[in-house]
Design an enzyme around this catalytic site. Structure first.
Site, PDB file in Angstrom:
ATOM      1  N   HIS A 160      -0.872 -12.420   2.605  1.00  0.00           N
ATOM      2  CA  HIS A 160      -0.778 -13.347   3.775  1.00  0.00           C
ATOM      3  C   HIS A 160      -1.126 -14.892   3.294  1.00  0.00           C
ATOM      4  CE1 HIS A 160      -0.197 -10.601   6.801  1.00  0.00           C
ATOM      5  NE2 HIS A 160      -1.692 -10.190   6.763  1.00  0.00           N
ATOM      6  N   ASP A 196       2.634  -2.871   3.715  1.00  0.00           N
ATOM      7  CA  ASP A 196       1.621  -3.327   4.772  1.00  0.00           C
ATOM      8  C   ASP A 196       2.111  -3.120   6.276  1.00  0.00           C
ATOM      9  OD1 ASP A 196      -1.310  -4.458   4.344  1.00  0.00           O
ATOM     10  OD2 ASP A 196      -0.385  -5.290   6.042  1.00  0.00           O
ATOM     11  N   HIS A 198       1.513  -5.242   8.206  1.00  0.00           N
ATOM     12  CA  HIS A 198       1.455  -6.778   8.756  1.00  0.00           C
ATOM     13  C   HIS A 198       2.627  -7.410   7.768  1.00  0.00           C
ATOM     14  CE1 HIS A 198      -2.636  -5.799   9.914  1.00  0.00           C
ATOM     15  NE2 HIS A 198      -2.263  -6.313  10.950  1.00  0.00           N
ATOM     16  N   ASP A 283      -2.686   0.309   5.940  1.00  0.00           N
ATOM     17  CA  ASP A 283      -3.006   0.112   7.192  1.00  0.00           C
ATOM     18  C   ASP A 283      -1.840   0.734   8.360  1.00  0.00           C
ATOM     19  OD1 ASP A 283      -1.624  -1.969   6.481  1.00  0.00           O
ATOM     20  OD2 ASP A 283      -2.800  -3.497   7.166  1.00  0.00           O
TER      21      ASP A 283
END
Length: 340
Positions: A160, A196, A198, A283
């Site tokens: 991120h 991931d 996200h 995740d």
């Protein structure tokens, strides 16, 4: 597969997190890395220490002013009597009439350099994030030197992080740093596959206008999932990078077959690349405390087999995964799948 690790990554220990308006402990804890490291030892993988990487390796991705902020913000905040730095305000376009001014006070600078409250900075943050970047650089150097696969066991995660912004537990973009190191080591074209849950918004931004690094992110639909404002299918790259960015957004509770099909699609899109960086997040698991997907434990072996089948030199960079109790098993399944 060689594992690259640095114990200094355990020093960062964020305390504050906010879930549905309630203050709680952070999920991004040192125990995540310990669980993955224990699994590597149990599998009998070779674990090597990461040497200190030259500053240029980080500076290929991140701006000097941002690096300086990360290095010194904690001591400046302690001088104010603070512990963890959590921004209280962020700039918006409406604030700027004649260009932006970065405040001198550390809390104002935190509002500038950190996009949300999910990336608190404390006394040992720089120590750990620099060590994680060292691991990413060393893994890339190992692969550039002829090793078929290297696993940078990086913590905290990085996908991120923008060139001058932290967010979502991420400070330095380890996957992007690895990709740039591969390019510096002679790779013609690097592919980054981010699995991931996200969206890898930082990775996308860094390479959005480039054709020498192609990016694919498989993630939860950002209409309903962090980072909310980016990660949609119509974001395809721009300029020289047009067509070199692919976002595969899956809906809530996406299961094994849907996830595996997306990984296959992503690998197909990166077929022209001569080396891969895998941003590996766990995740996606059905066990996640803030779960969005419903991926089973067995699916990670299938994912590992798919990645191995691509037959590309591979740098694996660890991203998310916050159910500490299952992380070791998920990594073991993935590595076993690569071997089968």
């Amino acid at each position: 597969m060689k594992v690259i690790w640095n114990d200094a990554q355990l020093a960062h220990d964020p305390q504050f997190y906010l879930i549905r308006g309630k203050a709680t402990s952070s999920y991004e804890v040192p125990g995540r890395a310990r669980a993955l490291l224990d699994a590597c030892r149990h599998m009998g993988l070779t674990i090597a220490d990461a040497p200190r990487a030259p500053g240029a390796a980080i500076e290929r991705v991140h701006t000097p002013d941002y690096i300086e902020f990360l290095q010194h913000a904690a001591e400046q905040w302690r001088a104010e009597g603070g512990t963890e730095i959590l921004p209280t305000m962020h700039p918006t376009p409406e604030m700027f009439q004649d260009g932006a001014t970065i405040p001198r006070h550390v809390l104002g600078r935190a509002g500038w350099y950190v996009v949300g409250i999910g990336a608190p900075i404390s006394e040992h943050t720089w120590t750990s994030i620099a060590a994680a970047a060292d691991c990413a650089v060393e893994a890339a150097r190992q692969v550039s030197g002829g090793v078929s696969a290297a696993y940078a066991l990086t913590r905290p995660p990085g996908h991120h992080a923008y060139p001058a912004r932290a967010g979502g537990h991420c400070f330095l973009n380890n996957a992007a740093i690895a990709a740039e190191e591969l390019r510096a080591g002679g790779a013609r074209k690097v592919g980054i596959l981010d699995i991931d849950v996200h969206h890898g918004n930082g990775i996308q931004h860094i390479f959005y206008h480039r054709s020498d690094v192609s990016t694919v992110s498989i993630h939860g639909d950002p209409n309903y999932q962090y980072p909310w404002f980016v990660g949609y299918p119509d974001e395809r790259g721009a300029g020289a990078g047009e067509g070199h960015n692919l976002n595969i957004a899956l809906g809530r509770a996406a299961g094994d077959d849907e996830w595996i099909a997306a990984i296959s699609q992503g690998l197909e899109a990166l077929q022209s690349c001569d080396v891969l960086v895998l941003a590996l997040g766990f995740d996606t698991s059905k066990h996640e405390p803030l779960g969005f997907f419903g991926v089973s434990d067995d699916a990670y072996a299938r994912a590992g087999a798919l990645v191995a089948k691509a037959r590309k030199p591979l740098v694996i960079v660890q991203e998310g995964g916050y159910c500490v109790e299952v992380l070791g098993q998920l990594l073991t399944n993935f590595v076993t799948g690569m071997k089968d």
